[in-house]
Motif scaffolding. Sequence first.
Motif: not given
Length: 499
Positions: A107-112, A164-166, A168-174, A188-196
Amino acid sequence: MVALERKRKSSSSTTSNGTKKLKSHVSSSFILHSYSKLPDVNAFPKGRSEPLDIFVWGTGSMCELGLGPSAKNKEVKRPRLNPFLTEEKLDGTKIVDFSVGGMHTLALDGKNRIWSWGGNDSGVLGRDTSKVKEVLKDVDSNESEDDEDGDLNEAESTPGLVEGLPQIKSSKIVQLVATDNLSAALYDNGDVYAWGCFRCNEGLLGFLREEIKVQKSPLEIKELKNIVQLARGKDHILALDVKGIVYAWGNGQQYQLGRRIIERHRYRSLEPQQFGLYNIKYIASGDFHCFAIDHDDKVYTWGLNQFGQCALTNSDGELEDGSLITKPTLVPSLSGKGIVEISAGEHHTLALTREGDVLSWGRYDMKEVGISKDRLPKSTFKDAHGNARSVPTPTKLHFGKVEDNGVKIKEIGTGSHNSFAVTDDGFVYSWGFADTYAPGLGPLDEDVEIPTRIFNTATKFTDIKLIGAGGQFVVSGGVKIEDEDEREDRIEKYEEIDG
């Protein structure tokens, strides 16, 4: 679902200078050698931002409901507000988006920030849950009879922040995606992070090539750039980029990666690779089957199809056990229908049109398609005893007992064997397998055959905006309706619609 904005119009069948337009399904080598010359056809998404109250229900014996460790929270028969995800508990913000996996939720909150809960055997929660002290049961306590298995793991059953989420300056999770054993986040810059990790028929498959078996903290997937949407399966993920190219990685044993996986090269399936789909604007996936829609409104499918969940039959119009669509194949019955969203479970699929209609097809015996017996199409497949087994033809669903009642759907969701549709004013209709309380309709003696409205105290004054389901549980998010007249008018409207 991530709403994508068209950035650049693709060419028509023939351009002004007489050259032919590229097809949506071309050779992988063509895309590889022409990538730099391909136009951008998709825009980066902005993501969701509306604050939501979060409701959960179903069976949570693996901590899926996120309601804390008490054994009494293992079964929730109707929607219940999650008390750990309120504005007070989240430091002045709320959840704005979420993704539901087989046994966990992101779940993503309003503070990214990303919150996670559920089973953590594969490291999907992105945080350490192993150091929680065991809570021993008091055999003399009255609560000891609530559940003979005792309480749940406190860290897994209570929402906690992914570590451990990066930043990223001026970037948000979308967007977030959760499979059975893996989690991912799109920026929102097109990068993808994953775990598991990913699993296959033989057990653990791995996370990335042969060098990483299980990844317990977010790691950038460097093979992916300029991604605009992700779609999750049971143990695979699809990704769509700005150029309309689709990538897939994970388990491909049912051809859900859109390409053949040779056993001796099985670990190559853990690297995202494109497989010839171009000019695509939207992707979706069930557990083992997938869909893509191109900018000409053509729908393609691939993967497991033994119940007609791909909306295709063989050349003789028949279905076969273990049937596979080995490469992206055009679906005539869905193309040109204005499909804006597709949601799929293990063996069934829903599609939402821009007019607010819902089409359903696939497996029938657990009532996951939501079609009553008297409305089954002629194409329905039946067993030797004459019992309906599957519906391979996309069939329009009906909501409420009053015909032509004007009900329009704005959001759809599916679990493994359950389905959900959210009306334009925020009521949820559910149907399908009932044993795990996933329909949210209370204790039931049999599966729910047709769409049935969820109505309970916790959500009756809530405009539901988003819904997602896992193996045996469901999560929804909505906004409280403050106006009393609007509340009452809404309830009266649906009492009449439902008879």
